[in-house]
Write an enzyme that holds these catalytic residues in place. Sequence first.
Site: not given
Length: 562
Positions: A217, A351, A474
């Site tokens: 991330s 995501e 994610h």
Amino acid sequence: MCRQASTILGPILLVCSVTSDILRPNGPRTCLAESGCLQGRYFTSPNGTQYEAYLGVPYARPPVGELRFKNPQPVEPWTGNYNATFERAKCVQKNDLEPNASVEGSEDCLYMNVYKPQLSKNPDKPLAVLVYIHGGGYFAGSASQGEFGPDRFMDTGEVIVVVMQYRLGVFGFLSTGDEFASGNFGLKDQNAVLRWVQKNIAQFGGDPTLVTLFGQSAGGSSVQMHMMSPLSKGLFSRAVIMSGSALGFWHRPVENPLKMAQEQAAAVGIDSPSAMSSEELVQALRQVDALELGRSIDKLKFWHIYPLVFWRPVVEKYVDSATFISEDPRTLWANGAYHQIPWRIGYVPNEGAFASLSLITNKTLIDDLNKHADSYIPRMFGCKEDEKSRRMLRQRFFPDGTDEQWITEKNFKQLQDLFSEAFITFPITLSVKQHISKGTEKRTPFDIYYFSFKGNHSYSKYFAQTDLDFGVCHSDDLSYLYRAKALFKDFKPNSPELAMATKLVDYYVQFAYNGVTNDACSGDCVVQEFTKSGDPDKPVKIQINKAFDEEMFAFWREIYNM
């Protein structure tokens, strides 16, 4: 002595610490190149592998008082043994991805955890080193062993793992655009860790010429920034960017950092900040209580928790030997001005889950977003608030909505795709496409992975505060690399999840030693997909697929006028 600490996603774990005057005499001990020694402790993985852990290792002086908003300073050497048997506090943060988030942490937070297998698979050779940067949008996260347990890497007996903390939010990224607060302190903290590794990792049996920098991330975006920073050149030899990119709209360099610093000062009640010099402004902000400063982020949002990433990297206008980056990273990457080392980039199907799930499971927020959709939605995703942007976003993601109600019960899950594409998959695709535009002779080898394996664990439980199934979300790939014992139960023996964890960890370990063996775009561009096989005897597999969604890529290039 035991204390409570929370992970990036909120669950509480109990951390039992050993006070500085009660060290375990039978624990591991390593002496550093330019300082004293570290007294660590042993842990045992679920597979029975014993490994050394050096927890809460300082890599810079506490950035408090006059060191707030300054570049990291070297640790003062000590004599004797430093107690590295317990974790230190996370950096000050307000994690707006948590429900009812509050400010927590300490400014005294520049520590890392270092893990080493007790028995090396190849005892005559130094070990490759994996240095990990946590995610959290530059506003949250920690090095917590409860979330980033190294057990699976330790089971291989082939690598050393370093997990760092770095300054976040206003503490890590405030800038006045000059020498009084140059900015990028969080990235410079990360750089200080890399320099520490170069000086000291050989003492642990590590190879300073085989350092892989990887992150997820915002940690992945940080890795890409280090690839472009002259300050980080030569400090690592491999790079892995997981579910992030420095080319995303949310990562655009701040155009007027001084104005943002003045807004921050006003948010904490400092009188007439625009009339102050940069030096006076920074000094005034140094006097503000750390928790109050962290809490004030709420006053800098235009709706709910948006902009999600308010404090972020800047292009440094004041250039000296400690400058991290002095040109726009979007220009640097497009021009191929980054360190020519093997690299890897990867992503997952959903995501956008980190932010979308807290919206689609909250009717009050959805109703409010609908009332202001024309203004809020383009702004949330870095688009112009004009008719073209509104029309394009409506047609692609909410075609069955109306002017009065973009988001309906039938299309509300499209928010997941909107977040996914804008925040992660488009900038990843852009990063790859700009890299391959240089041609095979002028670029370093790289590869792409796509993690679509659906197991029993998912971070969606914490993003949405529900057990509903939102696919592979994610951060889900992290639970196969790390043992996140504060979040999830251990995988069962002989389970498909454990088989995937073994395969994914090996994928990283082999990269740490060998780099990229097959360029992803030597012919047609392809992605290696980690997925289920359907075969109970071999439950996981890697299959090769086409790498890009060209329709998605064309849409975002047009809406961003690229």
